[in-house]
Every structure is written in C-alpha cells, then in structure tokens.
Design an enzyme around this catalytic site. Structure first.
Site, PDB file in Angstrom:
ATOM      1  N   TYR A  14      88.967  -9.170  51.348  1.00  0.00           N
ATOM      2  CA  TYR A  14      88.903 -10.463  50.448  1.00  0.00           C
ATOM      3  C   TYR A  14      89.336  -9.956  49.164  1.00  0.00           C
ATOM      4  CZ  TYR A  14      86.151 -12.838  53.768  1.00  0.00           C
ATOM      5  OH  TYR A  14      85.326 -13.462  54.885  1.00  0.00           O
ATOM      6  N   TYR A 141      75.925 -15.986  58.144  1.00  0.00           N
ATOM      7  CA  TYR A 141      77.192 -15.459  58.237  1.00  0.00           C
ATOM      8  C   TYR A 141      77.583 -14.718  59.935  1.00  0.00           C
ATOM      9  CZ  TYR A 141      81.325 -12.366  57.535  1.00  0.00           C
ATOM     10  OH  TYR A 141      82.652 -11.732  57.817  1.00  0.00           O
ATOM     11  N   ASP A 242      72.244 -12.786  66.554  1.00  0.00           N
ATOM     12  CA  ASP A 242      73.479 -12.169  65.946  1.00  0.00           C
ATOM     13  C   ASP A 242      72.457 -10.875  65.380  1.00  0.00           C
ATOM     14  OD1 ASP A 242      75.359 -10.785  64.362  1.00  0.00           O
ATOM     15  OD2 ASP A 242      76.148 -12.703  63.865  1.00  0.00           O
ATOM     16  N   LYS A 271      78.420  -2.830  63.883  1.00  0.00           N
ATOM     17  CA  LYS A 271      78.223  -2.347  62.860  1.00  0.00           C
ATOM     18  C   LYS A 271      77.661  -1.052  63.003  1.00  0.00           C
ATOM     19  CE  LYS A 271      78.776  -5.522  59.136  1.00  0.00           C
ATOM     20  NZ  LYS A 271      78.440  -7.157  59.161  1.00  0.00           N
TER      21      LYS A 271
HETATM   22  C1  LIG Z   1      79.508  -8.113  59.688  1.00  0.00           C
HETATM   23  C2  LIG Z   1      78.852  -9.058  60.392  1.00  0.00           C
HETATM   24  C3  LIG Z   1      79.599  -9.951  61.517  1.00  0.00           C
HETATM   25  C4  LIG Z   1      81.112  -9.566  61.698  1.00  0.00           C
HETATM   26  O1  LIG Z   1      81.367  -8.140  62.144  1.00  0.00           O
HETATM   27  P1  LIG Z   1      83.013  -7.430  61.809  1.00  0.00           P
HETATM   28  O2  LIG Z   1      82.746  -6.128  62.494  1.00  0.00           O
HETATM   29  O3  LIG Z   1      82.955  -7.611  60.337  1.00  0.00           O
HETATM   30  O4  LIG Z   1      83.791  -8.481  62.441  1.00  0.00           O
HETATM   31  C5  LIG Z   1      79.007 -10.899  62.491  1.00  0.00           C
HETATM   32  N1  LIG Z   1      77.688 -11.140  62.058  1.00  0.00           N
HETATM   33  C6  LIG Z   1      76.838 -10.578  61.377  1.00  0.00           C
HETATM   34  C7  LIG Z   1      75.506 -10.977  60.982  1.00  0.00           C
HETATM   35  C8  LIG Z   1      77.564  -9.640  60.380  1.00  0.00           C
HETATM   36  O5  LIG Z   1      76.758  -9.091  59.452  1.00  0.00           O
END
Ligand SMILES: *Cc1c(COP(=O)(O)O)cnc(C)c1O
Length: 428
Positions: A14, A141, A242, A271
């Site tokens: 970004y 997100y 997620d 992550k």
């Molecule tokens: C960081 C994140 C993503 C995306 O993961 P990337 O490895 O950056 O593609 C998706 N969902 C959540 C909740 C996140 O924190």
C-alpha cells in the site's frame, strides 16, 4: 543497502511510487528484536502482522527448515505427496474441532479465503442450487484478491475503486457490543434481517470471529457469534470462520471461535501458521462439505496452486505447531493480556485517545485523529520499538515470548506519542 533503488523501484505494501514513505532497512531479527542496518535495535510490537508468534530466528523453526532443505524445498503436489504435508495436516486436525476433517493447503491468507468461498459455491452447485452471494460484516477484512476484497468492508476498502469488477455481496452491521460488555440483543438484528431476507441466494456467511482485524481492530461479544451460528443452522447456510489473524492463540484461545463455543463449517488459517517464517495457509472443512463438493458435476474441488503444500513451509509449520502443542503460549498470552489490562487503561487519560481495548496478546489504542504515518513511525523507531499504526489505530500484537520490560517499552512509546499532537493529522 541501496535505499535509493528501493525507493525508486521496489513496491512496498500500500505505498506510492510518487511519494514513497521511509522504509527502515533491517539487517537481521531474533527473538522479539528487529535489528536495523543503522545499528539500532527495535522491540517488535507487530509480530510482522500477526505472524511471528514465537519470535524471529527461532532455533527449532530454523532447524526444521534446514533439515527439510536437505531433502527438498519443493515438489509438485499433484499426484505426489510427502511427509511434511501429512505431518502438518495431522497436527492441524488435532488442534481444530473434530468436525473439520479435510485440509486444503494454500499459499497465502487471501488465497485461503478464495478457496473457502469457492468451496461454498461448489457445495451449493453440487446440490443443484444457485447461491451466488455471501453475507458478511461491515468493518471486516478478508484479503486483497478479488473475491476476498468483495467481502471486505465496502466503506473502508477498495470497493469504490473496483466497482463493476467486484461482485456485490450482502453486508450486515458489525457487532457493537464489546467483548466484556453486557450483550445487547439489538446487535444481531441487522444480521438476522439480512439472512431472513436473502437466505435463498446466500452460499455462506464469512466473518472474522471475535476480532475484526485490519478493518478496525474491533473486539466483539462472543454471543454475536453464537447467534450467527444459530441463524446459519436455522437457514441452512455455511459458516466460514476467517481465523487468519486470530488463529493459534492470539486472542487467548487457540482459535477465537472457542470464546463462543461454536464450530465453523469452513475454517481459514494463515499468518502465524509457519510462525511467521514463510507464506502458507490452509482452508479446512467438514466431511459433509468436502463430499458434497466432490460429488458434484466437477467431481473434484477446482483449485490447485503451483506451490500447494510446499514442503519447506509445511515442515516449518509443523515445527511451529509443535511449539504450540507444548502449551507455553497459554501462559505467555495470558501474561500479555494481564499486562494490557493493567497498563492500557491509563492511556485513556490523554485527550487524543478515543478508546483502549485488548484481548489476549492484542492491544489497541484508538485515537480521535489519524496518525501522521511518516512522523509517528520515526517517533517509534527513536523510542526503540517497532509499531506500525494505521489511520486512527495504534495497536500492538507482540510475539508471545515478549518479556514484561519489553511490553512496558512498547506501551511507553505509545504513551509518549499520545502526548505529541504533531504526530497526528489535524486535517480530518
Ligand atoms: C491478513 C488477513 C487476510 C489475508 O492474508 P494474506 O496472507 O495477507 O493474503 C485474510 N483475512 C484476515 C482476517 C487477515 O487478517
């Protein structure tokens, strides 16, 4: 390091090529310390965006990587398999609810989300129903790829920019009741309304359990999740959790869903999966969803990245899960939470502060005014810490191994920033 080359040619997350902000060259990192080329040492408050939970340069993770490197760093996953992937998936299944039985390994969080959404779409396709939409929450997100962007908050994200390219999904009001507040039943009303109205076209609900991360660092009441699970059951809609940010202990539970005692039909992790070493993610689902997907017209799940199941990443992830298995994270995260509970409330005294909140090893200071990125970043570096705020949010999620003195240094650096109006943008 040739910083000029970096500024002129290397894109960072970004950022603008016209006015690139300062980047600090890192020479190495170990434990919870990031060492700059300038010789300065920074206490890490970010875990490299939720990932480096055990700290950098960890002997056991290093060893796992080196051992695997001598065998093979990669081999295709189509028609071949290997011990690192099998071992990792075995460990993963031991950690998640027992209803989750199938693991799809992918290469980043966003891709894990794409995979989850595709699973849900194929599930309904197999059942002969057209369900092209997803229901999700404002302030959510889920990543930067197209499908992931389409379920990310429409106000704070790239929806406007990509209008016409992004499918339009359904957004419900995000929960307002904080984690520790008394549950307000009105919180779920809009979600309930949306599901009642649209359930025949909804393939799945996707949300971040308990903590909405990049969309605002909002920490919400477990009851909201319980109500969502109930409504999904009532209307026979799949629930995708997620946990890419929250997974592996960050909120004080191994998975944030555990705060509510609910189980998703599809779970995304990423992550911290490799302890921050490499990019790897996984989408897990139930036998029922997997079998329905594969009984359909396609006779398989239609996805398969080139680097799927990368052995090097799997070996390190397995080593990271072994560290999780020893259970030490629980005491560590508990200690960080206790530290936040004791030390964050006093920041409320500063005029700049709108709210402080925390859960597990996540501490958030929301300000009234957005930060001036360049200036506040320089301030934090001068204070010997690495904290990267965005907008009106100064937040820390340090490695679990962080010592009390280091946590103090992080909070003191935030406190000193709050006393300097010049670090905030009065333009808004
Ligand atoms: C960081 C994140 C993503 C995306 O993961 P990337 O490895 O950056 O593609 C998706 N969902 C959540 C909740 C996140 O924190």
């Amino acid at each position: 390091m040739d910083l000029n080359f970096d500024r002129n040619h290397v894109w960072h997350p970004y950022t603008s090529t016209l006015e690139p902000l300062t980047c600090y060259p890192v020479s190495h990192a170990s434990g919870n310390q990031i060492h700059l080329e300038s010789g300065e040492t920074l206490i890490d408050g970010m875990s490299s965006w939720w990932a480096a939970i055990h700290g950098y340069n960890h002997p056991q993770l290093n060893q796992a990587a080196m051992k695997q490197l001598e065998q093979m760093s990669h081999v295709m996953f189509g028609g071949l398999t290997h011990q690192p992937a099998v071992n990792l998936c075995k460990k993963l299944l031991q950690l998640v609810p027992s209803s989750l039985q199938h693991v799809f390994l992918a290469d980043s969080g966003s891709v894990a989300v794409e995979v989850a959404l595709k699973m849900a779409l194929q599930y309904w396709h197999s059942r002969g129903e057209s369900r092209p939409r997803f229901l999700t929450l404002r302030h959510g997100y889920h990543g930067d790829t197209f499908a992931a962007m389409s379920v990310t908050d429409p106000e704070n994200s790239m929806h406007r920019l990509y209008k016409g390219f992004l499918p339009e999904h359904i957004f419900a009001d995000s929960p307002q009741t904080g984690f520790h507040d008394e549950w307000n039943p009105q919180d779920i009303e809009d979600f309930q309304h949306q599901i009642e109205q649209h359930h025949q076209t909804i393939a799945a609900v996707i949300l971040e359990p308990i903590v909405q991360g990049a969309g605002g660092m909002r920490i919400y009441h477990p009851r909201y999740l319980q109500e969502v699970r109930k409504l999904c059951d009532q209307y026979n809609i799949l629930l995708i959790a997620d946990e890419i940010a929250t997974g592996f202990g960050r909120t004080g539970k191994l998975f944030a869903c555990e705060h509510a005692g609910i189980e998703p039909d599809i779970l995304c992790v990423g992550k911290a999966l490799t302890g921050g070493y490499m990019t790897l993610s996984a989408t897990l689902t139930t036998r029922h969803v997997a079998e329905t997907v594969c009984a359909g017209e396609a006779h398989c799940f239609m996805h398969g990245p080139t680097f799927m199941g990368n052995p090097l990443a799997c070996a390190v992830a397995e080593a990271s899960l072994s560290l999780i298995e020893n259970g030490e994270w629980q005491t560590q995260v508990q200690q960080i939470e206790t530290f936040f509970a004791k030390n964050l409330p006093q920041l409320q005294q500063y005029e700049m502060v709108k709210e402080v909140r925390w859960i597990g090893a996540i501490g958030v200071v929301e300000t009234h005014i957005p930060v001036k990125m360049e200036q506040i970043q320089a301030h934090f570096v001068s204070q010997g810490v690495w904290i990267r705020p965005f907008g009106r949010l100064i937040y820390i999620m340090p490695p679990y191994i962080s010592a009390a003195d280091d946590l103090s240094q992080l909070v003191q650096a935030i406190e000193s920033a709050l006393q300097q109006p010049a670090l905030f943008s009065l333009a808004e």
